[in-house]
Design a protein around this motif. Structure first.
Motif, PDB file in Angstrom:
ATOM      1  N   LEU A   1     109.538  21.589   4.480  1.00 22.14           N
ATOM      2  CA  LEU A   1     109.073  20.979   2.750  1.00 22.14           C
ATOM      3  C   LEU A   1     108.201  22.164   1.814  1.00 22.14           C
ATOM      4  O   LEU A   1     108.336  22.384   0.562  1.00 22.14           O
ATOM      5  CB  LEU A   1     107.934  19.650   3.310  1.00 22.14           C
ATOM      6  CG  LEU A   1     107.315  19.229   1.793  1.00 22.14           C
ATOM      7  CD1 LEU A   1     108.362  18.592   1.556  1.00 22.14           C
ATOM      8  CD2 LEU A   1     106.195  17.751   2.126  1.00 22.14           C
ATOM      9  N   GLY A   2     107.534  22.360   2.129  1.00 23.98           N
ATOM     10  CA  GLY A   2     106.940  23.994   1.528  1.00 23.98           C
ATOM     11  C   GLY A   2     108.056  24.975   0.481  1.00 23.98           C
ATOM     12  O   GLY A   2     108.031  25.080  -0.328  1.00 23.98           O
ATOM     13  N   GLY A   3     108.696  25.286   1.451  1.00 23.50           N
ATOM     14  CA  GLY A   3     109.760  25.947   1.694  1.00 23.50           C
ATOM     15  C   GLY A   3     110.365  25.579   0.583  1.00 23.50           C
ATOM     16  O   GLY A   3     111.110  26.561  -0.841  1.00 23.50           O
ATOM     17  N   GLY A   4     110.821  24.185   0.831  1.00 23.59           N
ATOM     18  CA  GLY A   4     112.010  23.236  -0.594  1.00 23.59           C
ATOM     19  C   GLY A   4     111.147  23.261  -1.732  1.00 23.59           C
ATOM     20  O   GLY A   4     111.703  23.033  -2.625  1.00 23.59           O
ATOM     21  N   VAL A   5     110.056  23.059  -1.969  1.00 26.02           N
ATOM     22  CA  VAL A   5     109.490  22.891  -3.215  1.00 26.02           C
ATOM     23  C   VAL A   5     109.084  24.020  -3.821  1.00 26.02           C
ATOM     24  O   VAL A   5     109.075  24.358  -4.783  1.00 26.02           O
ATOM     25  CB  VAL A   5     107.670  22.131  -2.540  1.00 26.02           C
ATOM     26  CG1 VAL A   5     107.245  22.536  -3.558  1.00 26.02           C
ATOM     27  CG2 VAL A   5     107.329  21.213  -2.904  1.00 26.02           C
TER      28      VAL A   5
ATOM     29  N   GLU B   1     109.933  29.704  13.476  1.00 25.75           N
ATOM     30  CA  GLU B   1     110.865  28.842  14.719  1.00 25.75           C
ATOM     31  C   GLU B   1     111.921  28.069  14.974  1.00 25.75           C
ATOM     32  O   GLU B   1     112.431  28.235  14.050  1.00 25.75           O
ATOM     33  CB  GLU B   1     110.058  27.925  15.408  1.00 25.75           C
ATOM     34  CG  GLU B   1     108.296  29.135  15.710  1.00 25.75           C
ATOM     35  CD  GLU B   1     106.903  27.356  16.495  1.00 25.75           C
ATOM     36  OE1 GLU B   1     108.181  27.272  17.311  1.00 25.75           O
ATOM     37  OE2 GLU B   1     106.445  27.640  16.509  1.00 25.75           O
ATOM     38  N   GLN B   2     113.030  27.918  15.654  1.00 25.11           N
ATOM     39  CA  GLN B   2     114.194  27.355  15.828  1.00 25.11           C
ATOM     40  C   GLN B   2     113.889  26.217  15.119  1.00 25.11           C
ATOM     41  O   GLN B   2     115.138  25.979  15.041  1.00 25.11           O
ATOM     42  CB  GLN B   2     114.673  27.227  17.510  1.00 25.11           C
ATOM     43  CG  GLN B   2     116.598  26.912  17.574  1.00 25.11           C
ATOM     44  CD  GLN B   2     116.802  28.659  17.057  1.00 25.11           C
ATOM     45  OE1 GLN B   2     116.698  29.151  17.554  1.00 25.11           O
ATOM     46  NE2 GLN B   2     118.514  28.503  16.396  1.00 25.11           N
ATOM     47  N   HIS B   3     113.673  25.242  15.842  1.00 30.73           N
ATOM     48  CA  HIS B   3     113.157  23.812  15.030  1.00 30.73           C
ATOM     49  C   HIS B   3     113.206  24.294  13.155  1.00 30.73           C
ATOM     50  O   HIS B   3     113.286  22.792  13.133  1.00 30.73           O
ATOM     51  CB  HIS B   3     112.268  22.844  15.492  1.00 30.73           C
ATOM     52  CG  HIS B   3     110.765  23.334  15.509  1.00 30.73           C
ATOM     53  ND1 HIS B   3     110.091  24.738  16.087  1.00 30.73           N
ATOM     54  CD2 HIS B   3     109.887  23.163  14.069  1.00 30.73           C
ATOM     55  CE1 HIS B   3     108.639  24.622  15.544  1.00 30.73           C
ATOM     56  NE2 HIS B   3     109.450  23.283  14.753  1.00 30.73           N
ATOM     57  N   ASN B   4     112.784  25.249  13.130  1.00 29.24           N
ATOM     58  CA  ASN B   4     112.639  25.430  11.490  1.00 29.24           C
ATOM     59  C   ASN B   4     113.384  25.359  10.213  1.00 29.24           C
ATOM     60  O   ASN B   4     113.672  24.974   9.222  1.00 29.24           O
ATOM     61  CB  ASN B   4     111.019  26.663  10.701  1.00 29.24           C
ATOM     62  CG  ASN B   4     110.179  26.462  11.122  1.00 29.24           C
ATOM     63  OD1 ASN B   4     109.775  27.431  12.435  1.00 29.24           O
ATOM     64  ND2 ASN B   4     109.530  24.836  10.702  1.00 29.24           N
ATOM     65  N   ILE B   5     114.924  25.724  11.583  1.00 26.75           N
ATOM     66  CA  ILE B   5     115.883  25.858  10.549  1.00 26.75           C
ATOM     67  C   ILE B   5     116.499  24.556  10.399  1.00 26.75           C
ATOM     68  O   ILE B   5     117.263  24.816   9.284  1.00 26.75           O
ATOM     69  CB  ILE B   5     117.263  26.759  11.377  1.00 26.75           C
ATOM     70  CG1 ILE B   5     117.237  28.205  12.139  1.00 26.75           C
ATOM     71  CG2 ILE B   5     118.697  26.974  10.426  1.00 26.75           C
ATOM     72  CD1 ILE B   5     117.377  29.092  13.330  1.00 26.75           C
TER      73      ILE B   5
ATOM     74  N   GLY C   1     117.232  21.901   8.592  1.00 30.56           N
ATOM     75  CA  GLY C   1     117.257  20.660   7.512  1.00 30.56           C
ATOM     76  C   GLY C   1     115.841  21.602   6.465  1.00 30.56           C
ATOM     77  O   GLY C   1     115.970  20.753   5.352  1.00 30.56           O
ATOM     78  N   GLY C   2     116.536  22.671   6.535  1.00 33.28           N
ATOM     79  CA  GLY C   2     115.304  23.682   6.046  1.00 33.28           C
ATOM     80  C   GLY C   2     116.239  23.989   4.671  1.00 33.28           C
ATOM     81  O   GLY C   2     117.815  24.317   5.352  1.00 33.28           O
ATOM     82  N   LEU C   3     115.568  24.667   3.454  1.00 32.81           N
ATOM     83  CA  LEU C   3     116.088  25.363   3.025  1.00 32.81           C
ATOM     84  C   LEU C   3     116.385  26.862   3.164  1.00 32.81           C
ATOM     85  O   LEU C   3     116.529  27.509   2.280  1.00 32.81           O
ATOM     86  CB  LEU C   3     115.745  25.033   1.464  1.00 32.81           C
ATOM     87  CG  LEU C   3     115.585  23.690   1.225  1.00 32.81           C
ATOM     88  CD1 LEU C   3     115.485  23.142  -0.402  1.00 32.81           C
ATOM     89  CD2 LEU C   3     117.345  22.899   0.851  1.00 32.81           C
TER      90      LEU C   3
ATOM     91  N   ALA D   1     113.901  34.379   0.673  1.00 33.77           N
ATOM     92  CA  ALA D   1     114.583  33.033  -0.270  1.00 33.77           C
ATOM     93  C   ALA D   1     114.229  33.045  -1.972  1.00 33.77           C
ATOM     94  O   ALA D   1     115.475  32.938  -1.663  1.00 33.77           O
ATOM     95  CB  ALA D   1     114.365  31.886   0.813  1.00 33.77           C
ATOM     96  N   LEU D   2     113.272  32.827  -1.850  1.00 33.40           N
ATOM     97  CA  LEU D   2     113.543  33.239  -2.982  1.00 33.40           C
ATOM     98  C   LEU D   2     113.481  34.346  -4.309  1.00 33.40           C
ATOM     99  O   LEU D   2     114.061  33.561  -5.502  1.00 33.40           O
ATOM    100  CB  LEU D   2     110.622  33.406  -3.657  1.00 33.40           C
ATOM    101  CG  LEU D   2     110.540  31.790  -3.323  1.00 33.40           C
ATOM    102  CD1 LEU D   2     109.388  31.890  -3.189  1.00 33.40           C
ATOM    103  CD2 LEU D   2     111.337  30.576  -4.129  1.00 33.40           C
TER     104      LEU D   2
END
Length: 191
Positions: free
Chosen positions: A47-51, A72-76, A78-80, A98-99
């Motif tokens: 969420l924060g990365g997406g914002v 971690e692996q589960h962060n991949i 749905g993340g941006l 990413a930014l």
């Protein structure tokens, strides 16, 4: 160790093809104000990365990212930001990269510590706007107190999956808290 909070003096942004539609939609004065704001984002996960990435796509150029966790692996899913190659790196570094991929002129202060660590306190104080996107209520509450203390507007956002028996629901919550108000006064941590 100091984290160089005063190193970025935002110059008026030039409208280029990348931001021409945003500038047209917001108006020149509002868009240029957005490009001069420093955003402190507490929580650099999905969420924060997406914002942060969404703000960068709108023209945001000055960010403080605060999160003590590693990618971690589960962060991949749905993340941006981030790929399997980023597993084990700090979340703030993954999102900062990413930014910068969106716009190389973006300035990022990376605080891979708790929001209550001195560097985070100093970084939030230097920000113009605070966003909490943490999955820990203690971090959300600490961020809200700091935003109130430093008279910063706060956007507190959260999402989750809620279970009631066999039933699952996806829910979200977003609250804008103006300086002089408090998160707890506006519904608390659970809405």
């Amino acid at each position: 160790e100091r984290i160089g909070l005063a190193t970025f003096q935002a110059k008026p942004a030039k409208v280029n093809e990348m931001f021409s539609r945003v500038e047209g939609a917001l108006g020149t004065q509002t868009w240029r104000r957005l490009t001069r704001l420093r955003f402190a984002i507490v929580g650099a996960g999905r969420l924060g990365g997406g914002v942060a990435i969404a703000l960068a796509h709108e023209g945001g150029r000055d960010f403080v990212l605060i999160d003590p966790d590693v990618f971690e692996q589960h962060n991949i899913g749905g993340g941006l930001a981030g790929t399997s190659a980023d597993v084990g790196r700090s979340k703030v570094r993954v999102v900062a990269d990413a930014l910068r991929a969106v716009n190389p002129e973006i300035q990022v202060i990376e605080v891979a510590r708790s929001v209550t660590h001195f560097h985070a306190l100093e970084a939030i104080k230097s920000a113009d706007f605070v966003v909490t996107a943490s999955d820990h209520d203690s971090a959300r509450l600490a961020s809200a107190w700091l935003a109130a203390l430093y008279l910063k507007p706060l956007l507190d956002v959260g999402v989750g999956v809620f279970r009631e028996g066999d039933r699952r629901e996806i829910g979200g919550d977003a609250r804008l808290v103006w300086p002089g108000r408090c998160l707890l006064c506006g519904g608390g941590l659970r809405a």
